[in-house]
Motif scaffolding. Structure first.
Motif, PDB file in Angstrom:
ATOM      1  N   TYR A  49       0.796  -1.224   0.000  1.00 24.01           N
ATOM      2  CA  TYR A  49       0.000   0.000   0.000  1.00 24.01           C
ATOM      3  C   TYR A  49       0.831   1.277   0.000  1.00 24.01           C
ATOM      4  CZ  TYR A  49      -3.364  -3.535   1.418  1.00 24.01           C
ATOM      5  OH  TYR A  49      -4.127  -4.666   1.484  1.00 24.01           O
ATOM      6  N   THR A  50       1.971   1.248   0.657  1.00 19.52           N
ATOM      7  CA  THR A  50       2.788   2.465   0.739  1.00 19.52           C
ATOM      8  C   THR A  50       4.056   2.360  -0.095  1.00 19.52           C
ATOM      9  OG1 THR A  50       3.803   1.600   2.769  1.00 19.52           O
ATOM     10  CG2 THR A  50       1.923   3.070   3.014  1.00 19.52           C
ATOM     11  N   GLY A  51       4.211   1.262  -0.847  1.00 15.99           N
ATOM     12  CA  GLY A  51       5.368   1.107  -1.721  1.00 15.99           C
ATOM     13  C   GLY A  51       4.994   1.387  -3.155  1.00 15.99           C
ATOM     14  N   ASN A  52       5.469   0.558  -4.066  1.00 15.59           N
ATOM     15  CA  ASN A  52       5.145   0.735  -5.479  1.00 15.59           C
ATOM     16  C   ASN A  52       3.789   0.101  -5.773  1.00 15.59           C
ATOM     17  OD1 ASN A  52       7.626   1.979  -6.081  1.00 15.59           O
ATOM     18  ND2 ASN A  52       8.633  -0.023  -6.181  1.00 15.59           N
ATOM     19  N   PRO A  53       2.764   0.909  -6.034  1.00 10.54           N
ATOM     20  CA  PRO A  53       1.427   0.356  -6.243  1.00 10.54           C
ATOM     21  C   PRO A  53       1.288  -0.267  -7.627  1.00 10.54           C
ATOM     22  CG  PRO A  53       1.380   2.714  -6.577  1.00 10.54           C
ATOM     23  CD  PRO A  53       2.781   2.372  -6.126  1.00 10.54           C
ATOM     24  N   PRO A  54       0.279  -1.120  -7.828  1.00 11.63           N
ATOM     25  CA  PRO A  54       0.020  -1.646  -9.166  1.00 11.63           C
ATOM     26  C   PRO A  54      -0.288  -0.513 -10.137  1.00 11.63           C
ATOM     27  CG  PRO A  54      -1.240  -2.828  -7.504  1.00 11.63           C
ATOM     28  CD  PRO A  54      -0.656  -1.629  -6.829  1.00 11.63           C
TER      29      PRO A  54
ATOM     30  N   TYR B 127     -26.459  -4.415  16.095  1.00 15.23           N
ATOM     31  CA  TYR B 127     -26.454  -3.524  17.262  1.00 15.23           C
ATOM     32  C   TYR B 127     -25.513  -4.037  18.350  1.00 15.23           C
ATOM     33  CZ  TYR B 127     -28.018  -1.048  21.411  1.00 15.23           C
ATOM     34  OH  TYR B 127     -28.062  -0.285  22.558  1.00 15.23           O
ATOM     35  N   ASN B 128     -24.720  -3.101  18.886  1.00 13.16           N
ATOM     36  CA  ASN B 128     -23.846  -3.332  20.036  1.00 13.16           C
ATOM     37  C   ASN B 128     -22.640  -4.210  19.724  1.00 13.16           C
ATOM     38  OD1 ASN B 128     -23.642  -2.273  22.662  1.00 13.16           O
ATOM     39  ND2 ASN B 128     -24.050  -4.272  23.562  1.00 13.16           N
ATOM     40  N   THR B 129     -22.381  -4.474  18.455  1.00 14.82           N
ATOM     41  CA  THR B 129     -21.150  -5.187  18.116  1.00 14.82           C
ATOM     42  C   THR B 129     -19.964  -4.228  18.205  1.00 14.82           C
ATOM     43  OG1 THR B 129     -21.601  -4.767  15.768  1.00 14.82           O
ATOM     44  CG2 THR B 129     -22.237  -6.910  16.653  1.00 14.82           C
ATOM     45  N   THR B 130     -18.775  -4.791  18.350  1.00 13.36           N
ATOM     46  CA  THR B 130     -17.573  -3.969  18.461  1.00 13.36           C
ATOM     47  C   THR B 130     -16.797  -4.013  17.154  1.00 13.36           C
ATOM     48  OG1 THR B 130     -16.409  -5.859  19.427  1.00 13.36           O
ATOM     49  CG2 THR B 130     -17.368  -4.251  20.946  1.00 13.36           C
ATOM     50  N   VAL B 131     -16.173  -2.884  16.844  1.00 12.96           N
ATOM     51  CA  VAL B 131     -15.560  -2.708  15.529  1.00 12.96           C
ATOM     52  C   VAL B 131     -14.142  -2.168  15.689  1.00 12.96           C
ATOM     53  CG1 VAL B 131     -15.793  -1.656  13.250  1.00 12.96           C
ATOM     54  CG2 VAL B 131     -17.847  -2.123  14.627  1.00 12.96           C
ATOM     55  N   GLN B 132     -13.214  -2.750  14.947  1.00 11.96           N
ATOM     56  CA  GLN B 132     -11.880  -2.177  14.794  1.00 11.96           C
ATOM     57  C   GLN B 132     -11.655  -1.884  13.323  1.00 11.96           C
ATOM     58  OE1 GLN B 132      -8.162  -3.647  16.825  1.00 11.96           O
ATOM     59  NE2 GLN B 132      -7.576  -4.184  14.725  1.00 11.96           N
ATOM     60  N   ILE B 133     -11.242  -0.663  13.026  1.00  9.82           N
ATOM     61  CA  ILE B 133     -10.907  -0.281  11.656  1.00  9.82           C
ATOM     62  C   ILE B 133      -9.453   0.161  11.622  1.00  9.82           C
ATOM     63  CG2 ILE B 133     -11.502   1.099   9.640  1.00  9.82           C
ATOM     64  CD1 ILE B 133     -14.161   1.758  10.934  1.00  9.82           C
ATOM     65  N   VAL B 134      -8.660  -0.469  10.784  1.00  8.70           N
ATOM     66  CA  VAL B 134      -7.317   0.026  10.484  1.00  8.70           C
ATOM     67  C   VAL B 134      -7.425   0.839   9.200  1.00  8.70           C
ATOM     68  CG1 VAL B 134      -4.955  -0.566   9.896  1.00  8.70           C
ATOM     69  CG2 VAL B 134      -6.188  -1.905  11.621  1.00  8.70           C
ATOM     70  N   LEU B 135      -7.149   2.116   9.302  1.00  7.62           N
ATOM     71  CA  LEU B 135      -7.204   3.031   8.164  1.00  7.62           C
ATOM     72  C   LEU B 135      -5.793   3.141   7.585  1.00  7.62           C
ATOM     73  CD1 LEU B 135      -9.380   5.598  10.079  1.00  7.62           C
ATOM     74  CD2 LEU B 135     -10.177   4.363   8.061  1.00  7.62           C
ATOM     75  N   GLN B 136      -5.619   2.640   6.375  1.00  8.89           N
ATOM     76  CA  GLN B 136      -4.302   2.541   5.748  1.00  8.89           C
ATOM     77  C   GLN B 136      -4.194   3.506   4.586  1.00  8.89           C
ATOM     78  OE1 GLN B 136      -1.396   0.126   6.172  1.00  8.89           O
ATOM     79  NE2 GLN B 136      -0.682   1.902   4.989  1.00  8.89           N
ATOM     80  N   ASP B 137      -3.231   4.425   4.668  1.00  7.94           N
ATOM     81  CA  ASP B 137      -2.993   5.353   3.560  1.00  7.94           C
ATOM     82  C   ASP B 137      -2.392   4.614   2.366  1.00  7.94           C
ATOM     83  OD1 ASP B 137      -2.769   7.796   2.160  1.00  7.94           O
ATOM     84  OD2 ASP B 137      -0.717   8.091   2.874  1.00  7.94           O
ATOM     85  N   LEU B 138      -2.668   5.138   1.165  1.00  7.95           N
ATOM     86  CA  LEU B 138      -2.128   4.585  -0.075  1.00  7.95           C
ATOM     87  C   LEU B 138      -1.130   5.552  -0.697  1.00  7.95           C
ATOM     88  CD1 LEU B 138      -5.358   3.167  -1.785  1.00  7.95           C
ATOM     89  CD2 LEU B 138      -3.677   1.930  -0.433  1.00  7.95           C
ATOM     90  N   GLY B 139      -0.335   5.032  -1.652  1.00  8.56           N
ATOM     91  CA  GLY B 139       0.663   5.872  -2.311  1.00  8.56           C
ATOM     92  C   GLY B 139       0.538   5.874  -3.812  1.00  8.56           C
ATOM     93  N   PHE B 140      -0.695   5.879  -4.326  1.00  7.94           N
ATOM     94  CA  PHE B 140      -0.860   5.814  -5.784  1.00  7.94           C
ATOM     95  C   PHE B 140      -0.280   7.044  -6.478  1.00  7.94           C
ATOM     96  CE2 PHE B 140      -3.861   2.273  -5.477  1.00  7.94           C
ATOM     97  CZ  PHE B 140      -3.519   1.582  -6.626  1.00  7.94           C
ATOM     98  N   ILE B 141      -0.871   8.217  -6.241  1.00  3.35           N
ATOM     99  CA  ILE B 141      -0.311   9.450  -6.814  1.00  3.35           C
ATOM    100  C   ILE B 141       0.815   9.935  -5.913  1.00  3.35           C
ATOM    101  CG2 ILE B 141      -0.781  11.848  -7.407  1.00  3.35           C
ATOM    102  CD1 ILE B 141      -3.600  11.060  -8.127  1.00  3.35           C
ATOM    103  N   ALA B 142       0.493  10.102  -4.635  1.00  2.00           N
ATOM    104  CA  ALA B 142       1.474  10.456  -3.611  1.00  2.00           C
ATOM    105  C   ALA B 142       0.824  10.147  -2.273  1.00  2.00           C
ATOM    106  CB  ALA B 142       1.845  11.942  -3.691  1.00  2.00           C
ATOM    107  N   PRO B 143       1.590   9.699  -1.298  1.00  2.00           N
ATOM    108  CA  PRO B 143       1.010   9.491   0.036  1.00  2.00           C
ATOM    109  C   PRO B 143       0.544  10.820   0.608  1.00  2.00           C
ATOM    110  CG  PRO B 143       3.396   9.330   0.125  1.00  2.00           C
ATOM    111  CD  PRO B 143       3.028   9.412  -1.325  1.00  2.00           C
ATOM    112  N   GLU B 144      -0.551  10.795   1.332  1.00  2.00           N
ATOM    113  CA  GLU B 144      -1.111  12.036   1.858  1.00  2.00           C
ATOM    114  C   GLU B 144      -1.907  11.722   3.110  1.00  2.00           C
ATOM    115  OE1 GLU B 144      -3.753  15.854   0.264  1.00  2.00           O
ATOM    116  OE2 GLU B 144      -3.230  14.226  -1.076  1.00  2.00           O
ATOM    117  N   SER B 145      -1.902  12.655   4.065  1.00  2.00           N
ATOM    118  CA  SER B 145      -2.676  12.453   5.289  1.00  2.00           C
ATOM    119  C   SER B 145      -4.163  12.579   4.989  1.00  2.00           C
ATOM    120  CB  SER B 145      -2.267  13.480   6.352  1.00  2.00           C
ATOM    121  OG  SER B 145      -2.593  14.788   5.923  1.00  2.00           O
TER     122      SER B 145
END
Length: 564
Positions: free
Chosen positions: A423-428, A444-462
């Motif tokens: 994801y942060t290296g050389n993209p396809p 309802y009432n389930t627990t959730v974890q989300i890992v938000l991963q930045d990509l580097g297609f054009i340029a990595p960005e916050s």
């Protein structure tokens, strides 16, 4: 007025809620927002802007924890409008959340809409803003939720409280800026200035003619002030500094923090930060500086906004003590600030972090390009989550969900990237996004974890990611690709910071956790407005208790049939 009977019914319902809940301090706060055009002059030029009650920034909404707010928005302009109460949990009041075509159809010109919600279990600083087109550039303001009467702050009481709203200013019409960009397929022009409470300050070459003005923060020696600082900018993370003064952070996004001192704040769009400022320098004038943070290869040309901290008794002609804003790419300063934020996690304000997870999701967020035959370069800039560029519906998603209207959305949003890669290296080179109105369903009432991963297609960005309807805990962050085996070992599950908007670092990842205890349809999107426009958004549909039980029984029955 045609909605007067609705208002009376809502007042009665709100009063009944206060009585039935035995909330002694519960009050009903009435507000009216008239959305009107007004001329404003900045940077040597005058233009009409959309405002609330003729003010820029708009009026501050004041209430106490557990108060009910009844707010009538009347649209007097030619644009459709909605107002989002950014960070308000909206427990059982999803219809009042405000994002256009997610929880409501927009308020059309000449029409009005009454927002009705209760501020349950929240206190601190939030913001409200338009949630359609790019109108939040000028349609925004503060929400100040005071503690229940008699409940003190968990920090020294300030002498005075001051709202400070950071923003951006375009000389051109903002809607024309984004429309031109969409037609060309390219990125829009960046703003011409940053602002502090609506003013660019002394760095503007037009300051001397009185058309720009400057915000002045008046203080008295020895007094302590609570600054309620809001980033209402459209597209930029911002640093905040005051020359010669330390700031003590005590709250972010209406959640108390363990206090810590710093001389530089980082605030992303949609975030709020409360700090204590002690006027301990005796006398004088001191520069307040707001500047952009951008550690990707994409430069920003607009300048630092300024204001003045002015001690009582200091002559207006006195020399101002200056400060240098951080370099634009000050990644270490930004990281140090973020890493210093932890929840207060006290007896009265515990950090209830989910320790077991029902849904473990990996969301890749980033910018790419798709072919476009009518665009200037034969391609169009797009944004996506897990390769899906979100298509806005023409019927409110919440309406479609509750009334079972078919054909509006599907609930098959991918919980992981369809095609894993570096994801942060050389993209396809051949990956293209797919368009769709796809939601992710939660019981309802389930627990959730989300890992938000930045990509580097054009340029990595916050990416400042905002989740409607919930607070969440940031349990981890890092650079490079998330490692599901190693990175969870360093998660903070004791006192992680609680927020409603979080920055995904450039070329890195952020992990958040929350409990899906609020039925409805809840938007998740990048709070850089340009990224949202390009499609970096999705929504969760959270079933109520009955629907969740029905789905669980159905799954068990189907599983039993297969086993038989």
């Amino acid at each position: 007025m045609e909605y007067s009977w609705i208002l009376r019914v809502l007042v009665l319902l709100a009063a009944y809620y206060c009585l039935s809940a035995a909330l002694v301090e519960c009050r009903i706060r009435h507000y009216k927002f008239n959305v009107v055009m007004r001329n404003r002059t900045r940077l040597c030029a005058t233009k009409p802007i959309v405002t609330v009650n003729g003010r820029f920034p708009g009026p501050t909404l004041y209430a106490r924890e557990d108060d009910t707010v009844l707010l009538n928005v009347v649209n007097h302009v030619s644009y459709n409008i909605t107002i989002h109460w950014h960070g308000v949990r909206q427990l059982r009041t999803g219809w009042a959340d405000g994002p256009a075509y997610i929880t409501q159809c927009p308020i059309q010109p000449g029409q009005s809409f009454i927002y009705n919600f209760t501020l349950t279990g929240q206190r601190g600083t939030l913001l409200w803003h338009a949630h359609i087109l790019w109108l939040r550039a000028t349609v925004h303001g503060a929400i100040v939720i005071l503690p229940k009467r008699g409940v003190p702050y968990p920090f020294p009481a300030p002498h005075k409280e001051i709202v400070v709203i950071l923003g951006e200013w375009w000389k051109s019409d903002v809607e024309a800026v984004i429309n031109e960009a969409l037609n060309s397929g390219l990125a829009p022009n960046v703003s011409d200035a940053h602002t502090i409470n609506g003013h660019p300050g002394t760095f503007s070459t037009c300051s001397s003619n009185g058309s720009t003005g400057e915000f002045t923060l008046h203080v008295q020696n020895g007094k302590t002030y609570l600054l309620r600082i809001i980033n209402a900018a459209l597209n930029e993370d911002l640093f905040f500094k005051i020359a010669g003064h330390q700031l003590t952070v005590v709250e972010v996004d209406a959640s108390y923090t363990k206090p810590f001192k710093t001389n530089t704040l980082l605030i992303t769009p949609g975030q709020t930060t409360n700090v204590l400022l002690t006027a301990d320098q005796g006398s004088g004038k001191y520069l307040v500086a707001v500047s952009p943070f951008m550690d990707s290869p994409i430069p920003i040309d607009n300048f630092t906004a300024t204001a003045t901290l002015h001690y009582s008794g200091t002559l207006a002609t006195s020399t101002t003590t200056l400060t240098n804003p951080p370099p634009q790419n000050s990644t270490q300063i930004a990281s140090n600030f973020i890493d210093s934020l932890v929840s207060l996690n006290s007896k009265n304000y515990p950090a209830n972090v989910p320790l077991t997870i029902d849904h473990s999701l990996l969301f890749t967020v980033g910018i790419g390009v798709n072919p476009c035959s009518t665009c200037i370069n034969g391609s169009r800039v797009v944004a996506d989550i897990n390769n899906v560029s979100f298509v806005m519906p023409t019927i409110s998603l919440l309406q479609a969900h509750f009334f079972n209207i078919s054909g509006v959305f599907t609930d098959d949003f991918p919980g992981n990237p369809p095609i894993p890669f570096n994801y942060t290296g050389n993209p396809p080179t051949n990956m293209q996004t797919m368009n769709g109105t796809r939601l992710y369903r939660l019981a309802y009432n389930t627990t959730v974890q989300i890992v938000l991963q930045d990509l580097g297609f054009i340029a990595p960005e916050s990416h400042p990611i905002h989740l409607h309807g919930f607070n969440f805990f940031q349990v981890g962050r890092g650079l490079g690709n998330f490692d599901p085996m190693e990175d969870p070992k360093i998660f903070n599950l004791v006192d992680p910071i609680e927020r409603n908007t979080i920055g995904v670092p450039t070329g890195g990842w952020t992990a958040i956790r929350f409990r899906a205890d609020n039925p409805g349809v809840w938007f998740l999107h990048c709070h850089f407005e340009v990224h949202t426009t390009w499609g970096l958004k999705m929504a969760f549909v959270v079933d109520n208790v009955i629907k969740s039980a029905e789905r669980e029984r159905k799954v068990r029955n189907e599983s039993g049939s297969k086993n038989a």
